[in-house]
Motif scaffolding. Structure first.
Motif, PDB file in Angstrom:
ATOM      1  N   HIS A 118      26.921 -22.030 -64.468  1.00 20.31           N
ATOM      2  CA  HIS A 118      26.298 -21.355 -65.610  1.00 20.31           C
ATOM      3  C   HIS A 118      25.921 -19.931 -65.222  1.00 20.31           C
ATOM      4  O   HIS A 118      25.695 -19.627 -64.050  1.00 20.31           O
ATOM      5  N   ASN A 119      25.845 -19.082 -66.215  1.00 17.68           N
ATOM      6  CA  ASN A 119      25.533 -17.670 -66.018  1.00 17.68           C
ATOM      7  C   ASN A 119      24.070 -17.511 -65.603  1.00 17.68           C
ATOM      8  O   ASN A 119      23.168 -17.876 -66.353  1.00 17.68           O
ATOM      9  N   THR A 120      23.843 -16.963 -64.423  1.00 22.05           N
ATOM     10  CA  THR A 120      22.479 -16.767 -63.934  1.00 22.05           C
ATOM     11  C   THR A 120      22.001 -15.328 -64.110  1.00 22.05           C
ATOM     12  O   THR A 120      20.962 -14.953 -63.577  1.00 22.05           O
ATOM     13  N   TYR A 211      17.105 -14.756 -69.589  1.00 24.42           N
ATOM     14  CA  TYR A 211      18.480 -15.096 -69.214  1.00 24.42           C
ATOM     15  C   TYR A 211      19.407 -15.043 -70.424  1.00 24.42           C
ATOM     16  O   TYR A 211      19.070 -15.523 -71.517  1.00 24.42           O
ATOM     17  N   ALA A 213      22.105 -16.780 -70.981  1.00 23.45           N
ATOM     18  CA  ALA A 213      22.520 -18.113 -71.426  1.00 23.45           C
ATOM     19  C   ALA A 213      21.454 -18.827 -72.236  1.00 23.45           C
ATOM     20  O   ALA A 213      21.763 -19.746 -72.997  1.00 23.45           O
ATOM     21  N   ASP A 214      20.196 -18.419 -72.098  1.00 26.41           N
ATOM     22  CA  ASP A 214      19.110 -19.069 -72.841  1.00 26.41           C
ATOM     23  C   ASP A 214      19.084 -18.657 -74.304  1.00 26.41           C
ATOM     24  O   ASP A 214      18.501 -19.354 -75.141  1.00 26.41           O
ATOM     25  N   SER A 216      22.061 -17.234 -75.968  1.00 23.78           N
ATOM     26  CA  SER A 216      23.391 -17.098 -76.577  1.00 23.78           C
ATOM     27  C   SER A 216      24.390 -18.005 -75.866  1.00 23.78           C
ATOM     28  O   SER A 216      24.637 -17.834 -74.667  1.00 23.78           O
ATOM     29  N   ASP A 217      24.967 -18.954 -76.597  1.00 27.68           N
ATOM     30  CA  ASP A 217      25.968 -19.850 -76.009  1.00 27.68           C
ATOM     31  C   ASP A 217      27.200 -19.088 -75.531  1.00 27.68           C
ATOM     32  O   ASP A 217      27.765 -19.397 -74.475  1.00 27.68           O
ATOM     33  N   ASP A 220      27.096 -17.633 -72.012  1.00 26.74           N
ATOM     34  CA  ASP A 220      27.046 -18.504 -70.841  1.00 26.74           C
ATOM     35  C   ASP A 220      28.449 -18.590 -70.259  1.00 26.74           C
ATOM     36  O   ASP A 220      29.057 -19.649 -70.164  1.00 26.74           O
ATOM     37  N   TYR A 221      28.962 -17.426 -69.854  1.00 29.35           N
ATOM     38  CA  TYR A 221      30.313 -17.356 -69.299  1.00 29.35           C
ATOM     39  C   TYR A 221      30.257 -17.583 -67.794  1.00 29.35           C
ATOM     40  O   TYR A 221      29.198 -17.590 -67.165  1.00 29.35           O
ATOM     41  N   TYR A 222      31.436 -17.787 -67.200  1.00 27.45           N
ATOM     42  CA  TYR A 222      31.526 -18.088 -65.779  1.00 27.45           C
ATOM     43  C   TYR A 222      31.510 -16.794 -64.957  1.00 27.45           C
ATOM     44  O   TYR A 222      32.389 -15.954 -65.086  1.00 27.45           O
ATOM     45  N   ARG A 302      34.167 -22.701 -73.471  1.00 24.17           N
ATOM     46  CA  ARG A 302      33.351 -21.572 -73.034  1.00 24.17           C
ATOM     47  C   ARG A 302      34.186 -20.319 -72.812  1.00 24.17           C
ATOM     48  O   ARG A 302      33.752 -19.199 -73.098  1.00 24.17           O
TER      49      ARG A 302
END
Length: 334
Positions: A118-120, A211, A213-214, A216-217, A220-222, A302
Motif C-alpha cells: 500500500h502507498n505509504t 496519507y 491512501a486514507d 482516495s482509493d 493507493d497505488y504501488y 488498482r
C-alpha cells in the motif's frame, strides 16, 4: 513525443558511461562468479529500506542459488525507467506513477513485483501547524516539486474533503531537505513516512500525517515496484523468473527478520545512519506484504484506477493497457 523519447534514451546511454557506479566490490569475486549470469539492478534513490530485500538476496546468496551475479547500480544522472528502456539495466526500482506515464510515452516497461503493498506516502507537517486533514491545507504553504501529478493528487484529496485546492500556496522546493523546508519556508510537504517520518521520530520532531491512501482509493497505488522491460521478459523469461524468486525471498527474509535485514543493509552501505535504518526497517517490514496473500502481488483494479486518474487529469495523453503494465507471472507459486 517519439523524438523526445529517442533523445531521452540517447542521453541516458551517454550518461551511463559515467554513472551507475556499484557499491559492490567485484574485483575479488570475478573468478567465483564466472559461472553465474551477470545481472544489473538499478536503484531509484540512495539505498534505503525500500531496497533491503535486494541487499539481503545478494548477501544471503539467494541470487547465486538462481545462477545470478547481481550488480547493484547506484542512482546516477539518468532515471531507472530510462535505463531499463535503453537496456542499460536489467531490473530496477520504479513506481506505478512513473511506469504508467512511461508506458503512455512508448517506453515498454513492466512491473513484476510490488515492494510495498500500500502507498505509504502522505502530507507531513509539524504538529504545531494543525494540519490533520486535507481541509486543513487551505491557507497553508505547500513544499512542492512542481509537477502536474502533484497538483492533481492534492486536488483529489481536497475535493474529497470538501476543500478548495486554490486556497493552497504552492512553494517549489524541489529536493530540498524536508526538515529545513518546514522550519523555514513551508507548512507541509509530501513524504514517505518509512524514511522521513522515522527520521523525524529520531530528531524528536512530532509530525501529523495525512496519507494519500486514507482519502482516495485511486491514490493507493504501488510505490515502489520492481520493474523490467518487455524485451527482457520476451527474450529471457527464465532469467526474470529466477531474479524475481530470489528478490522475493530476500524481502520475505526482511519481513521475518527485520533486525538481521537492517544489519545487512548497514553492512553493505555503511554511510547510512544505523539507528535510522533499524527503526525504519522495524516500521516497513510488516508493510512489504501487509494484507496481501504473498509479497509482491499486484491487483489489476488498482492499476486501472490510477491509470484512469492520470487520464482524467491529463497527466497522460492516451489510455494505457494495464494488462501489459504489470504481471504476477514471475512471483513464486504459493
Amino acid at each position: 513525443m517519439k523524438n523526445l523519447i529517442r533523445i531521452i534514451l540517447f542521453v541516458g546511454i551517454i550518461f551511463m558511461a559515467g554513472c551507475g557506479q556499484s557499491n559492490e566490490n567485484k574485483g575479488n569475486n570475478e573468478d567465483n562468479n564466472a559461472d553465474l549470469t551477470p545481472v544489473t539492478f538499478a536503484l531509484d534513490w540512495t539505498p534505503n529500506t525500500n531496497h533491503t530485500g535486494i541487499y539481503v538476496a545478494k548477501e544471503k546468496g539467494y541470487f547465486e542459488e538462481q545462477g545470478l551475479d547481481v550488480e547493484i547500480l547506484l542512482p546516477g544522472e539518468v532515471g531507472v525507467n530510462q535505463l531499463l528502456a535503453a537496456e542499460r539495466a536489467d531490473f530496477g526500482i520504479s513506481y506505478q506513477e512513473g511506469l504508467t506515464q512511461a508506458r503512455s510515452e512508448g517506453l515498454p516497461l513492466v512491473s513484476i513485483a510490488a515492494v510495498l503493498q500500500h502507498n505509504t506516502a502522505g502530507y507531513a507537517s509539524p504538529v504545531e501547524k494543525g494540519i490533520t486533514s486535507p481541509k486543513d491545507f487551505e491557507g497553508k504553504k505547500f513544499g512542492a516539486y512542481g509537477s502536474d501529478l502533484e497538483k492533481a493528487m492534492m486536488k483529489t484529496l481536497m475535493e474529497n474533503d470538501n476543500a478548495d485546492v486554490e486556497e493552497v500556496d504552492y512553494i517549489t522546493t524541489g529536493d530540498s531537505d524536508f526538515f529545513v523546508a518546514v522550519e523555514r519556508d513551508v507548512d507541509f510537504s509530501l513524504v514517505f513516512y518509512g524514511w522521513t517520518g522515522i527520521e523525524a521520530e529520531l530528531r524528536g520532531v512530532d509530525l501529523n500525517m495525512v496519507y494519500l491512501a486514507d482519502f482516495s482509493d485511486e491514490l493507493d497505488y504501488y510505490t515502489p515496484i520492481i520493474a523490467t522491460s518487455e524485451e527482457m521478459i520476451s527474450t529471457d523469461p527464465e532469467l526474470v523468473k529466477a531474479f524475481t524468486h530470489a528478490a522475493v525471498k530476500g524481502y520475505e527474509f526482511a519481513v521475518e527478520h527485520p533486525e538481521d535485514a537492517a544489519q545487512i543493509l548497514i553492512d553493505h552501505v555503511p554511510d547510512l545512519d544505523p539507528d535510522l535504518v533499524k527503526r525504519s526497517q522495524d516500521w516497513i517490514s510488516p508493510r512489504y506484504q501487509d494484507d496481501a496473500d504473498q509479497f509482491g502481488t499486484q491487483e489489476q483494479e488498482r492499476w486501472q484506477k490510477f491509470a484512469d486518474f492520470l487520464l482524467e487529469y491529463e497527466i497522460i495523453d492516451e489510455p494505457v493497457d494495464i494488462e501489459q503494465a504489470f504481471t504476477n507471472e514471475f512471483l513464486p507459486k504459493k
